[in-house]
Design a protein around this motif. Structure first.
Motif, short mmCIF file in Angstrom:
data_model
loop_
_atom_site.label_atom_id
_atom_site.label_comp_id
_atom_site.label_asym_id
_atom_site.label_seq_id
_atom_site.Cartn_x
_atom_site.Cartn_y
_atom_site.Cartn_z
N GLU A 192 0.84 -1.20 0.00
CA GLU A 192 0.00 0.00 0.00
C GLU A 192 0.87 1.25 0.00
O GLU A 192 0.61 2.20 -0.71
N ILE A 247 -1.62 3.25 -2.66
CA ILE A 247 -3.03 2.90 -2.61
C ILE A 247 -3.57 3.39 -1.28
O ILE A 247 -3.15 2.94 -0.22
N LYS A 299 -6.53 3.88 1.44
CA LYS A 299 -7.81 3.34 1.88
C LYS A 299 -8.77 4.50 2.04
O LYS A 299 -8.42 5.54 2.57
#
Length: 77
Positions: A45, A50, A52
């Motif tokens: 991540e 990326i 959330k």
């Protein structure tokens, strides 16, 4: 030299100790595997950016203020 026969209670205690040690090892291995999986996901991540999307629900809605005209006490009607 002749090997002395082990007492039954000693043998059972050693067997139980091995079982407990094996269970503890299995537990620690499982916990470490889960940690590595979380860490790998976090690194992925972080590497690829990326993000959330966190949804935050309002616990209390903002009150709507409705203004009504009230006659002033000082003014004659």
């Amino acid at each position: 030299m002749e090997q002395k026969p082990m007492c039954l209670c000693t043998h059972q205690a050693q067997k139980q100790e091995r079982i407990i040690t094996e269970m503890a090892d299995n537990y620690l291995e499982k916990q470490y595997a889960e940690y590595e999986a979380r860490k790998a996901a976090w690194e992925k991540e972080r590497k690829f950016g990326i993000a959330k999307k966190k949804t935050v629900a309002n616990a209390q809605p903002t009150p709507k203020v409705v203004e009504t005209e009230k006659p002033a006490k000082d003014q004659p009607q």
